[in-house]
Design an enzyme around this catalytic site. Structure first.
Site, short mmCIF file in Angstrom:
data_model
loop_
_atom_site.label_atom_id
_atom_site.label_comp_id
_atom_site.label_asym_id
_atom_site.label_seq_id
_atom_site.Cartn_x
_atom_site.Cartn_y
_atom_site.Cartn_z
CD GLU A 1 -2.80 1.26 2.43
OE1 GLU A 1 -3.58 2.23 2.54
OE2 GLU A 1 -2.76 0.33 3.26
CE LYS B 1 -6.13 -0.33 1.45
NZ LYS B 1 -6.54 -0.75 2.81
N GLY C 1 -9.13 6.27 1.14
CA GLY C 1 -8.35 7.46 1.42
C GLY C 1 -9.13 8.67 1.92
#
Length: 350
Positions: free
Chosen positions: A177, A219, A262
């Site tokens: 990520e 990710k 996010g």
């Protein structure tokens, strides 16, 4: 490392239009969210909330994997049943967050480096023995005046790659990520350039550390204008920018891409994911056959959980309604993977 097991697990994490539920908030982060809603910031309240999530009826129809926090993976239902067993019985693969957070990076004002490599090999071995089959490590990249620097990008990319190699050694699929944050006034174009640079650097390091790409999941952030940017592009423009960036930076061998939300609202995250999958579907010369080299999935936290948390309010009487809201958001994202999400689904529970 059993390469075929890693490949099979990575495939299952993005199969059947399902996605990941990120419920790996650290205790301080979870407590902050509770505090805003007047929920007690206690271990028991966190346990009860997590039980609400994992016992949601039908969750396994839309969620393939659940990312847990260290406290969560060791917890039990009120009746004593281990959370891990409840998750597995629901047909969901358990995973675990293994980084210990982003810290200020020495010599790089305004930038962060994620820590947690010390002792990671032993922790991964323990988590595998407990039943986890994948792990997650998050790096954060800030866009601002003069940043991100190459030093920050390269240091975080190397840490992600070293983590990924250790995961595969331990039999865990790494969720990699690298998050370019939404905060700021940067344009969509600037976000695209930074995201592409970050992803190219990450994959260079993954190659260097001999990470098997078929046995990992990426990710990333979606390519978005900063929250305070005066120009906010449409859903379709965001989808185009994101897909084009990924096509330039992500190798086809990667099993799947599971976007982070996010800080986006649940509805907007679903709409943007839907637009990406719909565009691939429309471009396909054969109906139902996607030309995308990877599955485009989701790995959302607040974009799935927030409505449920607001309904629950820490009260047992609200559990059922909260679970319905959670399941609704999971189903919306399942539909978005199919290119079938519509705004009309919101408010109907459909």
């Amino acid at each position: 490392m059993n390469a075929q097991d890693l490949i099979d697990t990575a495939r299952m994490l993005v199969a059947d239009y399902k996605g990941l539920l990120a419920m790996d908030e650290s205790n301080p982060t979870c407590n902050k969210r509770f505090a805003k809603l007047g929920i007690p910031q206690t271990e028991e309240a966190r346990r009860a909330y997590r039980e609400l999530i994992i016992t949601t009826p039908g969750l396994g129809e839309y969620i393939s994997g659940a990312i847990l926090y260290d406290e969560t993976i060791r917890q039990q239902k009120k009746d004593g049943a281990p959370f891990l067993q409840v998750i597995i019985d629901a047909g969901i693969i358990p995973g675990i967050k293994v980084d210990i957070g982003a810290k200020d990076m020495a010599g790089h004002p305004g930038e962060k480096i994620t820590e947690g490599l010390d002792g990671l090999r032993d922790r991964l071995k323990e988590y595998f023995q407990m039943g986890a089959r994948f792990a997650k490590w998050r790096a954060v990249i800030t866009i601002g005046v003069g940043i991100p620097s190459r030093g920050c990008i390269e240091a975080n990319a190397q840490a992600l790659a070293r983590y990924a190699a250790l995961c595969q050694e331990a039999g865990l699929v790494p969720i990699v990520e690298p998050e370019v944050l939404m905060e700021g006034s940067h344009t969509l174009s600037r976000c695209s350039k930074v995201t592409e640079e970050v992803l190219q650097t990450v994959f260079n390091q993954l190659y260097t550390q001999r990470v098997m790409l078929e046995g990992m999941i990426l990710k990333p952030n979606m390519v978005l204008p900063g929250l305070t940017c005066s120009q906010q592009e449409s859903v379709d423009e965001v989808a185009d920018a994101t897909v084009n960036c990924l096509l330039r930076a992500v190798p086809a061998a990667v099993r799947g891409i599971a976007f982070l939300s996010g800080g986006q609202s649940g509805e907007l995250a679903s709409a943007r994911l839907n637009a990406m999958n719909l565009k691939f579907k429309l471009r396909s010369p054969t109906v139902g056959q996607s030309p995308s080299p990877w599955a485009l999935a989701f790995s959302f936290a607040r974009a799935i959980q927030q409505p449920a948390l607001e309904i629950w309010q820490g009260k047992d009487a609200n559990v059922s309604a909260a679970q319905q809201a959670l399941l609704h958001r999971a189903k919306c994202n399942w539909a978005a993977r199919r290119g079938e999400y519509k705004a009309a689904m919101e408010g109907t529970g459909a």
